[in-house]
Design a protein around this motif. Structure first.
Motif, PDB file in Angstrom:
ATOM      1  N   PRO A  67       0.756  -1.265  -0.099  1.00  0.00           N
ATOM      2  CA  PRO A  67      -0.110  -0.037  -0.107  1.00  0.00           C
ATOM      3  C   PRO A  67       0.715   1.376   0.051  1.00  0.00           C
ATOM      4  CG  PRO A  67       0.101  -1.046   2.239  1.00  0.00           C
ATOM      5  CD  PRO A  67       0.865  -1.914   1.306  1.00  0.00           C
ATOM      6  N   ASP A  68       2.156   1.099   0.036  1.00  0.00           N
ATOM      7  CA  ASP A  68       3.078   2.425   0.333  1.00  0.00           C
ATOM      8  C   ASP A  68       3.298   2.942  -1.121  1.00  0.00           C
ATOM      9  OD1 ASP A  68       3.422   1.899   2.803  1.00  0.00           O
ATOM     10  OD2 ASP A  68       4.977   0.612   2.655  1.00  0.00           O
ATOM     11  N   PRO A  69       3.559   4.277  -1.350  1.00  0.00           N
ATOM     12  CA  PRO A  69       4.083   4.805  -2.537  1.00  0.00           C
ATOM     13  C   PRO A  69       5.285   4.173  -3.102  1.00  0.00           C
ATOM     14  CG  PRO A  69       3.629   6.440  -0.766  1.00  0.00           C
ATOM     15  CD  PRO A  69       3.449   5.229  -0.012  1.00  0.00           C
ATOM     16  N   PRO A  70       5.076   3.668  -4.305  1.00  0.00           N
ATOM     17  CA  PRO A  70       6.147   3.271  -5.148  1.00  0.00           C
ATOM     18  C   PRO A  70       7.492   3.804  -4.988  1.00  0.00           C
ATOM     19  CG  PRO A  70       4.816   3.790  -6.672  1.00  0.00           C
ATOM     20  CD  PRO A  70       3.961   4.212  -5.381  1.00  0.00           C
ATOM     21  N   PRO A  71       8.630   3.374  -4.446  1.00  0.00           N
ATOM     22  CA  PRO A  71       9.650   4.000  -4.674  1.00  0.00           C
ATOM     23  C   PRO A  71      10.868   3.927  -5.962  1.00  0.00           C
ATOM     24  CG  PRO A  71      10.013   1.998  -3.607  1.00  0.00           C
ATOM     25  CD  PRO A  71       8.601   1.905  -3.911  1.00  0.00           C
ATOM     26  N   TYR A  72       9.870   3.942  -6.849  1.00  0.00           N
ATOM     27  CA  TYR A  72      10.490   3.807  -8.427  1.00  0.00           C
ATOM     28  C   TYR A  72       9.838   4.789  -9.258  1.00  0.00           C
ATOM     29  CZ  TYR A  72      11.335  -0.849  -6.177  1.00  0.00           C
ATOM     30  OH  TYR A  72      11.667  -1.697  -5.362  1.00  0.00           O
ATOM     31  N   SER A  73      10.427   5.068 -10.320  1.00  0.00           N
ATOM     32  CA  SER A  73       9.968   6.000 -11.261  1.00  0.00           C
ATOM     33  C   SER A  73      10.180   5.586 -12.637  1.00  0.00           C
ATOM     34  CB  SER A  73      10.731   7.537 -11.257  1.00  0.00           C
ATOM     35  OG  SER A  73      12.017   7.307 -11.645  1.00  0.00           O
ATOM     36  N   ILE A  74       9.549   6.102 -13.571  1.00  0.00           N
ATOM     37  CA  ILE A  74       9.249   5.546 -15.026  1.00  0.00           C
ATOM     38  C   ILE A  74       9.719   6.912 -15.743  1.00  0.00           C
ATOM     39  CG2 ILE A  74       8.254   4.302 -16.943  1.00  0.00           C
ATOM     40  CD1 ILE A  74       6.281   3.418 -14.467  1.00  0.00           C
ATOM     41  N   THR A  75      10.734   6.861 -16.662  1.00  0.00           N
ATOM     42  CA  THR A  75      10.972   8.023 -17.527  1.00  0.00           C
ATOM     43  C   THR A  75      10.933   7.621 -18.968  1.00  0.00           C
ATOM     44  OG1 THR A  75      13.221   7.807 -17.264  1.00  0.00           O
ATOM     45  CG2 THR A  75      12.265   9.253 -15.706  1.00  0.00           C
ATOM     46  N   VAL A  76      10.837   8.625 -19.991  1.00  0.00           N
ATOM     47  CA  VAL A  76      11.095   8.289 -21.361  1.00  0.00           C
ATOM     48  C   VAL A  76      11.899   9.450 -21.943  1.00  0.00           C
ATOM     49  CG1 VAL A  76       8.763   7.067 -21.501  1.00  0.00           C
ATOM     50  CG2 VAL A  76       9.002   9.615 -22.011  1.00  0.00           C
ATOM     51  N   ASP A  77      12.214   9.226 -22.826  1.00  0.00           N
ATOM     52  CA  ASP A  77      13.295  10.202 -23.571  1.00  0.00           C
ATOM     53  C   ASP A  77      12.612  11.235 -24.678  1.00  0.00           C
ATOM     54  OD1 ASP A  77      12.744   8.282 -25.770  1.00  0.00           O
ATOM     55  OD2 ASP A  77      14.743   8.290 -26.428  1.00  0.00           O
ATOM     56  N   LYS A  78      11.323  10.942 -24.786  1.00  0.00           N
ATOM     57  CA  LYS A  78      10.563  11.877 -25.614  1.00  0.00           C
ATOM     58  C   LYS A  78       9.029  11.681 -25.236  1.00  0.00           C
ATOM     59  CE  LYS A  78      11.395   9.186 -29.821  1.00  0.00           C
ATOM     60  NZ  LYS A  78      11.954   9.334 -31.083  1.00  0.00           N
ATOM     61  N   LEU A  79       8.333  12.820 -25.522  1.00  0.00           N
ATOM     62  CA  LEU A  79       6.685  12.550 -25.361  1.00  0.00           C
ATOM     63  C   LEU A  79       5.835  12.697 -26.391  1.00  0.00           C
ATOM     64  CD1 LEU A  79       6.469  15.255 -22.072  1.00  0.00           C
ATOM     65  CD2 LEU A  79       6.583  12.574 -22.139  1.00  0.00           C
ATOM     66  N   SER A  80       6.307  12.782 -27.531  1.00  0.00           N
ATOM     67  CA  SER A  80       5.584  12.564 -28.725  1.00  0.00           C
ATOM     68  C   SER A  80       6.331  11.452 -29.853  1.00  0.00           C
ATOM     69  CB  SER A  80       5.491  13.734 -29.214  1.00  0.00           C
ATOM     70  OG  SER A  80       6.531  14.418 -29.985  1.00  0.00           O
ATOM     71  N   PHE A  81       5.289  10.853 -30.488  1.00  0.00           N
ATOM     72  CA  PHE A  81       5.930   9.930 -31.694  1.00  0.00           C
ATOM     73  C   PHE A  81       5.197   9.819 -32.777  1.00  0.00           C
ATOM     74  CE2 PHE A  81       2.932   7.989 -29.142  1.00  0.00           C
ATOM     75  CZ  PHE A  81       2.225   7.024 -30.109  1.00  0.00           C
ATOM     76  N   ASN A  82       6.006   9.407 -33.891  1.00  0.00           N
ATOM     77  CA  ASN A  82       5.116   8.947 -35.016  1.00  0.00           C
ATOM     78  C   ASN A  82       5.029   7.445 -35.218  1.00  0.00           C
ATOM     79  OD1 ASN A  82       4.841  11.544 -36.162  1.00  0.00           O
ATOM     80  ND2 ASN A  82       7.112  11.778 -36.615  1.00  0.00           N
ATOM     81  N   PRO A  83       4.285   6.889 -36.002  1.00  0.00           N
ATOM     82  CA  PRO A  83       4.285   5.489 -36.109  1.00  0.00           C
ATOM     83  C   PRO A  83       5.662   4.981 -36.556  1.00  0.00           C
ATOM     84  CG  PRO A  83       2.380   6.670 -37.257  1.00  0.00           C
ATOM     85  CD  PRO A  83       3.190   7.520 -36.778  1.00  0.00           C
ATOM     86  N   GLY A  84       6.095   3.955 -35.850  1.00  0.00           N
ATOM     87  CA  GLY A  84       7.228   3.198 -36.139  1.00  0.00           C
ATOM     88  C   GLY A  84       8.429   4.102 -35.438  1.00  0.00           C
ATOM     89  N   ASP A  85       8.197   4.998 -34.725  1.00  0.00           N
ATOM     90  CA  ASP A  85       9.433   5.491 -33.973  1.00  0.00           C
ATOM     91  C   ASP A  85       9.818   4.861 -32.732  1.00  0.00           C
ATOM     92  OD1 ASP A  85       9.439   7.807 -35.556  1.00  0.00           O
ATOM     93  OD2 ASP A  85       8.637   9.218 -34.219  1.00  0.00           O
ATOM     94  N   VAL A 157      13.560  -0.337 -25.418  1.00  0.00           N
ATOM     95  CA  VAL A 157      13.366   0.718 -26.449  1.00  0.00           C
ATOM     96  C   VAL A 157      11.807  -0.001 -26.932  1.00  0.00           C
ATOM     97  CG1 VAL A 157      13.729   1.383 -28.551  1.00  0.00           C
ATOM     98  CG2 VAL A 157      15.662   1.076 -26.923  1.00  0.00           C
ATOM     99  N   TRP A 158      10.771   1.056 -26.844  1.00  0.00           N
ATOM    100  CA  TRP A 158       9.572   0.650 -27.396  1.00  0.00           C
ATOM    101  C   TRP A 158       9.351   1.144 -28.806  1.00  0.00           C
ATOM    102  CZ3 TRP A 158       5.231   3.968 -28.404  1.00  0.00           C
ATOM    103  CH2 TRP A 158       4.071   3.034 -28.701  1.00  0.00           C
ATOM    104  N   GLU A 159       8.873   0.249 -29.618  1.00  0.00           N
ATOM    105  CA  GLU A 159       8.563   0.844 -31.056  1.00  0.00           C
ATOM    106  C   GLU A 159       7.174   0.836 -31.550  1.00  0.00           C
ATOM    107  OE1 GLU A 159       9.595  -0.823 -35.576  1.00  0.00           O
ATOM    108  OE2 GLU A 159      11.077  -0.760 -33.818  1.00  0.00           O
ATOM    109  N   SER A 160       6.630   2.133 -31.861  1.00  0.00           N
ATOM    110  CA  SER A 160       5.290   2.349 -31.849  1.00  0.00           C
ATOM    111  C   SER A 160       4.981   1.493 -33.143  1.00  0.00           C
ATOM    112  CB  SER A 160       5.257   3.820 -32.188  1.00  0.00           C
ATOM    113  OG  SER A 160       3.650   4.134 -32.845  1.00  0.00           O
ATOM    114  N   PRO A 161       3.590   0.966 -33.076  1.00  0.00           N
ATOM    115  CA  PRO A 161       3.046   0.315 -34.008  1.00  0.00           C
ATOM    116  C   PRO A 161       2.983   1.155 -35.392  1.00  0.00           C
ATOM    117  CG  PRO A 161       1.507   0.413 -32.458  1.00  0.00           C
ATOM    118  CD  PRO A 161       2.458   1.023 -31.745  1.00  0.00           C
TER     119      PRO A 161
END
Length: 620
Positions: A67-85, A157-161
């Motif tokens: 129930p505690d706040p998670p002591p981890y964080s998630i970050t990305v290197d950009k906030l916008s994308f095109n298909p296939g980015d 690395v996540w690749e957009s469909p």
């Protein structure tokens, strides 16, 4: 016949034994089936093959999530994308307690339908620690751990469909221990270009949803595993509510540094990296109270101007805590940032500034107190060190010491001798003049020299006039002018028998008294200046005690002199008293003894008050 009978008997025993064994096996099998049916299934996957959990992302551990706040964080290197980015997604520890994790499951989903199957697919950056899973209809749409080793950070690395949703959100389940885990930690939302206007710069996800620290920072490990700068020296933010605290730790490869910042403040706490001990052209990091949350930003200050937030932000792993008026925040930063022109590289040495002040609606004001400045350069990514610092520059400390020596000890003693000891040594001379006069003149000249020397130091430090010191510099200028005027007047004093001698005496007395009063006011104001902020209410109380000490010593000798004069008048009226001359000599001896004792005690007291203030100035 006997042989047949014996064989038959043995056969019967063998059959009975086999039947007994078979019956036992059936009972054991039945019991096992019953017990298995009565126990809930519990499954653990230390090898990371957790495709069964892709839907709800809940580990099959048989325990509830933490129930505690998670002591981890998630970050990305950009906030916008095109298909296939491609978008690099990072999961890292965001707590000062170094809450390592053993397992994880990462997915990307339609932000508008968060319970829908995973979209896109991942590319591994470290196949030794992570592996791909099929979550939904696409192979590689999930990432999990390959082994249960302890981790501080993982990337994929996540690749957009080709036909992505307009907004995609990253979700992560993290396992710290078998019974301690967090489910569906929400990460940043990235948007399809052209669908929603978004910033084009890479901003860490914590700017919208930073992690919350569950516990306070601690000074444990200062000088051993992390570098620390603290005020008061040696304080622990975990137990000391007035502790200003900065710590930083470099990873093993010296590629990034984690900073921890804490302090009691109404609006913000901050620290700066500087090439010198002057404010200006510094790399600044600010944790600002904005309502009930804390924003963490990097900034740059050019000269003595208001800090400007950097347009690009290389901070990640941001976390904060706000409790009992104490602001705490932590974040990570890369050691080298060649793409950010104003940000300093952390593989160099800098002076560290630690400041705090007020804010309004997230906007910071000038700090209320002089920043704490490390006493020497510190190599940020170098070995751990327990640093010391001071809120008062060395030139300002010398200014305070010289002014207090001049006015608390030298001037007060010179005036005391002139007022009460003119007739104590009527026959004693030094270099052709009476002893009291030589002592008085020497001390006053010394006081003027000390005052002039101390007067120049703030101008050298400020490189000009101080606009934020209130009336202190104006009164100080008046004091220095009158101090220089006094010896000039004394050089042109008339002879003792001159009719103008009385004019000089009164002018000299009034000018000296006014100068001394203004100097005392200046001392009181100086004790509260930002650049030399002495302890409060200690400093005004001790200064008041010093004034009372001088007044009481004056009153004691004045009262004693008045009493003796009264007795002298009554004795002079009785001219027939043959013992009057002997009584006068006896009274003179008593006066001499008393005044010598009072002078010694007065000097000891003055020296004690001065020593106390010098010690306080050194410790500031």
């Amino acid at each position: 016949m006997k042989f047949l009978t014996s064989s038959k008997t043995n056969l019967n025993k063998l059959l009975m034994k086999a039947a007994t064994t078979l019956s036992t096996m059936w009972c054991s099998f039945f019991l096992l089936v019953v017990l298995t049916g009565c126990v809930d299934p519990v499954t653990g996957y230390s090898n990371g093959k957790v495709s069964i959990a892709c839907g709800d992302m809940v580990p099959q551990h048989g325990h509830d999530p933490s129930p505690d706040p998670p002591p981890y964080s998630i970050t990305v290197d950009k906030l916008s994308f095109n298909p296939g980015d491609n978008i690099t997604v990072s999961l890292q520890v965001a707590s000062s307690k170094h809450t390592l994790f053993k397992g994880f499951l990462m997915e990307a989903r339609d932000a508008g339908k968060i319970d829908s199957p995973a979209v896109g697919f991942f590319i591994l950056t470290d196949p030794h620690e992570s592996q791909l899973l099929q979550c939904g209809h696409t192979p590689g749409s999930g990432v999990s751990h390959r082994r249960s080793s302890k981790k501080t950070q993982v990337k994929a690395v996540w690749e957009s469909p080709q036909n992505p949703p307009e907004k995609v959100q990253f979700l992560v389940t993290v396992v710290h221990e078998y019974k301690v885990y967090w489910v569906k930690i929400t990460g940043p939302v990235v948007s399809l270009r052209g669908a929603t206007a978004v910033p084009t710069t890479a901003v860490p996800a914590e700017t919208t949803s930073p992690a919350t620290l569950s516990t306070s920072f601690s000074s444990k490990g200062c000088g051993h595993t992390k570098s620390c700068l603290r005020d008061p020296l040696g304080c622990d933010p975990e137990s000391h509510p007035r502790c200003f605290f900065l710590s930083f730790t470099t990873d093993e490869e010296e590629r990034s540094v984690m900073f921890e910042l804490s302090g009691p403040a109404e609006g913000y706490v901050s620290f700066a990296l500087s090439l010198d001990k002057w404010m200006g052209n510094d790399d600044i990091y600010v944790c600002v109270k904005d309502g009930s949350r804390i924003t963490i930003s990097a900034a740059y200050v050019s000269g003595r101007t208001h800090p400007e937030l950097t347009t690009e932000d290389a901070l990640w792993g941001r976390a904060w805590r706000l409790a009992d008026g104490v602001i705490q925040c932590s974040f990570h930063r890369k050691s080298l940032l060649p793409q950010l022109g104003n940000s300093f590289n952390l593989n160099q040495s800098y002076f560290l500034f630690l400041a705090h002040g007020r804010s309004h609606q997230g906007l910071i004001h000038k700090h209320d107190h002089q920043p704490l400045i490390s006493t020497h350069h510190k190599w940020i990514s170098g070995p751990a060190e327990d640093l010391s610092g001071s809120r008062s520059p060395l030139l300002i400390k010398f200014h305070g010491v010289l002014m207090l020596t001049a006015w608390m000890w030298t001037v007060s003693t010179a005036v005391f001798i002139s007022r009460h000891y003119k007739h104590l040594w009527p026959e004693k001379t030094l270099l052709g003049h009476r002893l009291w006069f030589q002592l008085h003149r020497t001390m006053m000249v010394l006081a003027v020299v000390l005052t002039v020397a101390a007067f120049t130091l703030p101008f050298i430090y400020r490189r000009g006039w101080s606009k934020h010191a209130g009336s202190h510099p104006y009164i100080g200028c008046t004091v220095i002018a009158l101090s220089v005027l006094q010896p000039i007047m004394a050089m042109f004093r008339p002879a003792p028998g001159s009719p103008r001698r009385i004019i000089f005496s009164w002018t000299h007395f009034v000018t000296g008294t006014v100068t001394q009063i203004l100097a005392v006011v200046c001392v009181f104001l100086g004790a509260g200046q930002q650049a030399l902020l002495l302890p409060s209410p200690w400093s005004p109380i001790v200064l008041t005690g010093w004034l009372l000490w001088i007044v009481l010593a004056d009153l004691l000798l004045l009262t004693h002199t008045y009493t003796l004069r009264s007795k002298g008048k009554s004795n002079s009226e009785d001219k027939e008293n043959i013992l009057s001359a002997q009584l006068e000599r006896q009274q003179h001896g008593e006066i001499l003894k008393l005044k010598k004792m009072v002078l010694v005690v007065f000097l000891i007291g003055n020296t004690g008050f001065l020593a106390a203030f010098i010690k306080a100035i050194v410790c500031v």
